[in-house]
Design a protein around this motif. Structure first.
Motif, PDB file in Angstrom:
ATOM      1  N   GLN A 263       0.826  -1.197   0.000  1.00  0.00           N
ATOM      2  CA  GLN A 263       0.000   0.000   0.000  1.00  0.00           C
ATOM      3  C   GLN A 263       0.870   1.261   0.000  1.00  0.00           C
ATOM      4  O   GLN A 263       0.567   2.224  -0.709  1.00  0.00           O
ATOM      5  CB  GLN A 263      -0.884  -0.014   1.239  1.00  0.00           C
ATOM      6  N   ALA A 264       1.943   1.210   0.765  1.00  0.00           N
ATOM      7  CA  ALA A 264       2.846   2.362   0.826  1.00  0.00           C
ATOM      8  C   ALA A 264       3.466   2.617  -0.545  1.00  0.00           C
ATOM      9  O   ALA A 264       3.614   3.762  -0.973  1.00  0.00           O
ATOM     10  CB  ALA A 264       3.939   2.123   1.859  1.00  0.00           C
ATOM     11  N   ALA A 265       3.799   1.536  -1.245  1.00  0.00           N
ATOM     12  CA  ALA A 265       4.394   1.681  -2.566  1.00  0.00           C
ATOM     13  C   ALA A 265       3.403   2.320  -3.530  1.00  0.00           C
ATOM     14  O   ALA A 265       3.728   3.263  -4.268  1.00  0.00           O
ATOM     15  CB  ALA A 265       4.820   0.306  -3.079  1.00  0.00           C
ATOM     16  N   GLU A 266       2.171   1.818  -3.469  1.00  0.00           N
ATOM     17  CA  GLU A 266       1.142   2.352  -4.365  1.00  0.00           C
ATOM     18  C   GLU A 266       0.897   3.828  -4.056  1.00  0.00           C
ATOM     19  O   GLU A 266       0.782   4.660  -4.951  1.00  0.00           O
ATOM     20  CB  GLU A 266      -0.139   1.526  -4.160  1.00  0.00           C
ATOM     21  N   GLN A 267       0.840   4.110  -2.742  1.00  0.00           N
ATOM     22  CA  GLN A 267       0.582   5.472  -2.296  1.00  0.00           C
ATOM     23  C   GLN A 267       1.673   6.419  -2.782  1.00  0.00           C
ATOM     24  O   GLN A 267       1.388   7.550  -3.184  1.00  0.00           O
ATOM     25  CB  GLN A 267       0.527   5.465  -0.763  1.00  0.00           C
ATOM     26  N   ALA A 268       2.901   5.936  -2.769  1.00  0.00           N
ATOM     27  CA  ALA A 268       4.021   6.781  -3.181  1.00  0.00           C
ATOM     28  C   ALA A 268       3.869   7.202  -4.640  1.00  0.00           C
ATOM     29  O   ALA A 268       4.084   8.361  -4.994  1.00  0.00           O
ATOM     30  CB  ALA A 268       5.328   6.033  -2.983  1.00  0.00           C
ATOM     31  N   VAL A 269       3.471   6.248  -5.478  1.00  0.00           N
ATOM     32  CA  VAL A 269       3.314   6.576  -6.895  1.00  0.00           C
ATOM     33  C   VAL A 269       2.130   7.524  -7.085  1.00  0.00           C
ATOM     34  O   VAL A 269       2.195   8.500  -7.840  1.00  0.00           O
ATOM     35  CB  VAL A 269       3.129   5.293  -7.724  1.00  0.00           C
ATOM     36  N   ARG A 270       1.058   7.264  -6.347  1.00  0.00           N
ATOM     37  CA  ARG A 270      -0.128   8.119  -6.484  1.00  0.00           C
ATOM     38  C   ARG A 270       0.159   9.537  -6.021  1.00  0.00           C
ATOM     39  O   ARG A 270      -0.318  10.508  -6.613  1.00  0.00           O
ATOM     40  CB  ARG A 270      -1.289   7.536  -5.669  1.00  0.00           C
TER      41      ARG A 270
END
Lengths: 240, 228
Positions: free
Chosen positions: A201-208
């Motif tokens: 989730q943190a990875a996805e959030q970073a890209v978003r």
């Protein structure tokens, strides 16, 4: 003296025991720090190809038989992307383009060969090699430009990423990111999870959170490299 | 990322008291190892001498000859000394006219008992030191550790936010003292037990030998008495 006779040998042995113990302790105390996988510097290795071109005319062997395939392979290897990977579609497109270009080059070559006198075989081979090299050089340049954009994207994501406390070395998550030509992120999806939901989730959030990435203005380049790409998250990468 | 703390830095940066404790323990360890080696060599040598002398003694040698041979030598080892003391007492008493056989034997026994006790105390020197190091150095180390941890927690009280990183070095440093205490204590305890057992074994053999010598002299004394 009785004391010296009786105790000098034991004293030496005792000192020896302690020195050995101290040496072992000092030697084995600090474990060798594990060097994290950091991004390798993007070395520009174009000079390798440029240098070869002027060297060729100096020695016009009857059959120089250049190996452009090897040269391209070498050139492609050096700027290895560490954070981004091309999706198979882009890869295919790239390959197709390469094939097309090679075919064009070959056609031109055949035409030239027909025109050229038969005695100019060596000259023609040289021409051909130069042609192929310029093609590979062009592709190399493109890849390097793409690489520089990739590095910027990587940096942007890195700034936006807050590493969750549960992240451990050895975890990795692969995201599929889709952009539109302005560079805005339209979709992010976890393709390969790390097994840790917080990390993914943190990875996805970073890209978003990055929202918008710098992309090349050149549309064909954008299509080839940045329309869809994979983003690989590894905690070691970010742990400097 | 912070640099790994080396054990050298831990020791150098420790509080003065903890450093003193560490120094004491290092000294105790050094001395106890010295004692261990010294005792080990001594006990081994004594055992070899005992074996050699017993072989010689029971090979049928004449006791008077053996005695006169031995008193020529300067350095008598422990078992030889035991024999010489007993035999000297015997010859002295037996040479006196009208000596009673029982009185002679009492004198011989007393002389040999004294020699035996001297021998025992010689073999047992330093063993109490090993016992002391073995039993107290863990406590000394523990004292250093408790002191170090006390300090590191006290300095923690002044901090607004406590992290593991702010306590860990202090505790690690303090624990070095315990490690040193154990390092000193374990060999000392093992050596003490082993050496105490060996000294006991040796003393039993000495006693047996002295009893055997006494019985031989007893026989001789009675033979002499009946002749007279």
């Amino acid at each position: 003296m009785v004391w010296i006779r009786d105790y000098s040998l034991p004293l030496v042995l005792a000192l020896l025991v302690h020195l050995v113990a101290a040496a072992m302790l000092l030697q084995g105390w600090t474990p060798a720090p594990k060097i994290a996988d950091v991004i390798k510097p993007q070395v520009v290795n174009a000079s390798l190809i440029v240098m070869q071109a002027p060297a060729k005319p100096a020695a016009p062997a009857p059959k120089p038989q250049p190996k452009p395939a090897a040269v391209t392979a070498k050139a492609k290897k050096t700027p290895k992307p560490s954070a981004t990977k091309q999706p198979s579609t882009a890869e295919k497109a790239k390959a197709a383009a390469a094939r097309k270009k090679a075919a064009e080059a070959e056609a031109a070559e055949r035409r030239r060969l027909q025109l050229a006198a038969l005695g100019d075989m060596a000259d023609a081979a040289l021409e051909q090699s130069l042609e192929r090299e310029s093609v590979s050089l062009l592709r190399d340049e493109e890849a390097q430009i793409a690489q520089s954009y990739r590095a910027e994207i990587y940096e942007l994501v890195r700034q936006n990423w807050s590493r969750p406390p549960s992240a451990r070395n050895g975890m990795s998550a692969r995201l599929l990111v889709e952009l539109i030509p302005t560079g805005e992120v339209i979709s992010v999806a976890v393709v390969e999870g790390s097994g840790n939901a917080a990390f993914d989730q943190a990875a996805e959030q970073a890209v978003r959170q990055a929202r918008r990435f710098p992309v090349p203005d050149n549309n064909s380049q954008f299509e080839r490299y940045f329309r869809r790409f994979y983003f690989l998250f590894q905690p070691e990468d970010l742990l400097r | 990322m912070p640099e790994q703390i080396s054990i050298y830095e831990l020791i150098v940066n420790a509080t003065l008291l903890v450093q003193i404790v560490m120094g004491l323990l290092a000294l105790a360890s050094l001395v106890s190892w010295m004692m261990i080696f010294q005792r080990w060599l001594l006990l081994r040598r004594t055992l070899n001498e005992l074996d050699a002398f017993e072989d010689h003694f029971w090979s049928g040698v004449d006791l008077r000859e053996l005695y006169s041979e031995l008193i020529q030598e300067d350095n008598l080892n422990s078992i030889e000394n035991l024999f010489v003391v007993g035999f000297r007492e015997y010859t002295r008493l037996a040479d006196q006219a009208g000596a009673d056989a029982e009185a002679i034997m009492q004198g011989v026994q007393r002389a040999m008992r004294v020699a035996l006790m001297r021998e025992e105390s010689r073999l047992e020197t330093h063993l109490p030191f090993l016992a002391t190091v073995g039993s107290t150095s863990p406590y000394v180390g523990l004292f250093g550790t408790v002191w170090g941890i006390m300090n590191s927690f006290r300095s923690l009280a002044n901090m607004s936010q406590a992290t593991l990183a702010s306590v860990a070095p202090g505790i690690s440093e303090a624990l070095v003292a315990t490690a040193m205490g154990l390092f000193a204590a374990i060999p000392a305890v093992i050596a003490y037990n082993r050496f105490a057992a060996r000294v006991e074994g040796l003393m039993k053999r000495f006693e047996a030998f002295s009893d055997e010598v006494t019985s031989i002299l007893h026989r001789a004394a009675h033979a002499q008495a009946t002749q007279q």
